[in-house]
Design a protein around this motif. Structure first.
Motif, PDB file in Angstrom:
ATOM      1  N   ILE A 286       0.874  -1.154  -0.011  1.00 37.02           N
ATOM      2  CA  ILE A 286       0.180   0.126  -0.007  1.00 37.02           C
ATOM      3  C   ILE A 286       0.618   1.211  -0.006  1.00 37.02           C
ATOM      4  O   ILE A 286       1.611   1.459   0.801  1.00 37.02           O
ATOM      5  CB  ILE A 286      -1.049  -0.022   1.347  1.00 37.02           C
ATOM      6  CG1 ILE A 286      -1.569  -1.148   1.479  1.00 37.02           C
ATOM      7  CG2 ILE A 286      -1.696   1.385   1.100  1.00 37.02           C
ATOM      8  CD1 ILE A 286      -2.588  -1.300   2.807  1.00 37.02           C
TER       9      ILE A 286
ATOM     10  N   GLY B 169      -5.435   5.424   2.767  1.00 32.33           N
ATOM     11  CA  GLY B 169      -4.233   4.448   2.683  1.00 32.33           C
ATOM     12  C   GLY B 169      -4.191   3.958   4.306  1.00 32.33           C
ATOM     13  O   GLY B 169      -4.158   2.582   4.402  1.00 32.33           O
TER      14      GLY B 169
ATOM     15  N   ILE C 175      -2.083  -1.469  -3.736  1.00 33.20           N
ATOM     16  CA  ILE C 175      -3.073  -0.598  -3.727  1.00 33.20           C
ATOM     17  C   ILE C 175      -2.260   0.801  -4.011  1.00 33.20           C
ATOM     18  O   ILE C 175      -1.312   1.194  -3.081  1.00 33.20           O
ATOM     19  CB  ILE C 175      -3.732  -0.212  -2.366  1.00 33.20           C
ATOM     20  CG1 ILE C 175      -4.608  -1.717  -2.346  1.00 33.20           C
ATOM     21  CG2 ILE C 175      -4.711   1.003  -2.446  1.00 33.20           C
ATOM     22  CD1 ILE C 175      -5.517  -1.773  -1.095  1.00 33.20           C
TER      23      ILE C 175
ATOM     24  N   ASN D 158      -2.355   4.356  -3.808  1.00 33.73           N
ATOM     25  CA  ASN D 158      -3.166   5.152  -3.016  1.00 33.73           C
ATOM     26  C   ASN D 158      -2.326   6.506  -3.059  1.00 33.73           C
ATOM     27  O   ASN D 158      -2.795   7.549  -2.884  1.00 33.73           O
ATOM     28  CB  ASN D 158      -3.342   4.906  -1.632  1.00 33.73           C
ATOM     29  CG  ASN D 158      -4.063   5.936  -0.862  1.00 33.73           C
ATOM     30  OD1 ASN D 158      -5.426   6.232  -1.150  1.00 33.73           O
ATOM     31  ND2 ASN D 158      -3.610   6.490   0.088  1.00 33.73           N
TER      32      ASN D 158
ATOM     33  N   SER E 237      -0.832  10.045  -3.599  1.00 36.43           N
ATOM     34  CA  SER E 237      -1.099  11.202  -4.553  1.00 36.43           C
ATOM     35  C   SER E 237      -0.618  12.287  -4.284  1.00 36.43           C
ATOM     36  O   SER E 237      -0.509  12.632  -3.081  1.00 36.43           O
ATOM     37  CB  SER E 237      -2.872  11.072  -4.685  1.00 36.43           C
ATOM     38  OG  SER E 237      -3.423   9.935  -5.429  1.00 36.43           O
TER      39      SER E 237
ATOM     40  N   ILE F  45      -6.046   4.218  -7.234  1.00 36.56           N
ATOM     41  CA  ILE F  45      -7.087   5.093  -6.482  1.00 36.56           C
ATOM     42  C   ILE F  45      -7.235   6.275  -7.490  1.00 36.56           C
ATOM     43  O   ILE F  45      -6.452   6.961  -7.613  1.00 36.56           O
ATOM     44  CB  ILE F  45      -6.614   5.492  -4.925  1.00 36.56           C
ATOM     45  CG1 ILE F  45      -6.444   4.271  -4.227  1.00 36.56           C
ATOM     46  CG2 ILE F  45      -7.983   6.537  -4.680  1.00 36.56           C
ATOM     47  CD1 ILE F  45      -7.825   3.344  -3.863  1.00 36.56           C
TER      48      ILE F  45
END
Length: 229
Positions: A10, A18, A80, A82, A84, A134
């Motif tokens: 992740i 997250g 994942i 996530n 950003s 995501i």
């Protein structure tokens, strides 16, 4: 780690969505590798989850290389992406958008997720695993000020769709969680009260449904998914 324990990587796991996902997966017994820029907050998540934590910037190739080394050649059940970058705050119009900052947003939101996938895809294939990128409603809606971030998420959606077509044996998803009460969302609306937005943990059940549902690769919106009971 036991042989049948599922593993997940992740990014952006120190806060917001997250963090909420990491806490849920740890509760379900997953073995986690987590990363984020904020070392102190990442350490708190590591303590809460027992994860392997590596602080660093996902847009840094050297950091991604270290993550890939930690993942290794064994199976990886879930990625994942996530992490950003919002870009400038307050959000500028595209007419005035600093191009160097747009490059940084694209580096974090588009190039870095693809680079992570490229690095760990053999491990994902070994587990018939899942990739989740995501996304955001800004990828599909035209909102003033959101041109840079929205363009990056639209590009990420397209990469996700093509990766799904190129890897029909895997499940590769864009997941749009909707508005949430996060640091990033607050930065997009400086000085405004965003307490009406839902907490990230309330969106996690929709993601859990997506992970368990065997739905085909594609773009999914949290509000349109059932939740795991």
């Amino acid at each position: 780690m036991t042989e049948n324990k599922r593993r997940a990587l992740i990014t952006g796991a120190s806060a917001g969505f997250g963090r909420a996902v990491a806490l849920e997966l740890a509760e379900q017994g997953w073995d986690l590798i987590i990363t984020a820029r904020g070392a102190d907050r990442l350490e708190a998540v590591r303590t809460a989850t027992g994860a392997r934590a590596m602080a660093g910037d996902i847009s840094d190739p050297a950091h991604r290389e270290r993550l890939a080394e930690v993942v290794g050649s064994g199976g990886l059940d879930l990625v994942i992406n996530n992490a950003s970058a919002l870009g400038p705050s307050p959000l500028p119009s595209l007419e005035r958008y600093p191009l160097d900052e747009l490059g940084a947003v694209l580096a974090t939101n588009v190039i870095a997720p693809l680079a992570v996938i490229q690095a760990v895809l053999p491990a994902v294939r070994a587990s018939d695993g899942i990739v989740v990128n995501i996304s955001s409603d800004a990828a599909v809606g035209a909102y003033e000020g959101w041109g840079g971030y929205g363009a990056s998420k639209a590009a990420l959606d397209q990469l996700t769709a093509v990766l799904g077509a190129e890897n029909p044996g895997l499940r590769i998803y864009s997941f749009d969680p909707g508005d949430m009460r996060t640091d990033m969302h607050q930065a997009a609306f400086p000085g405004e009260d965003i307490s009406d937005r839902p907490e990230p943990r309330t969106v996690v059940p929709a993601l859990m449904h997506l992970l368990e549902s065997k739905l085909p690769s594609g773009r999914y919106v949290a509000s349109e998914l059932p939740v795991v009971s």
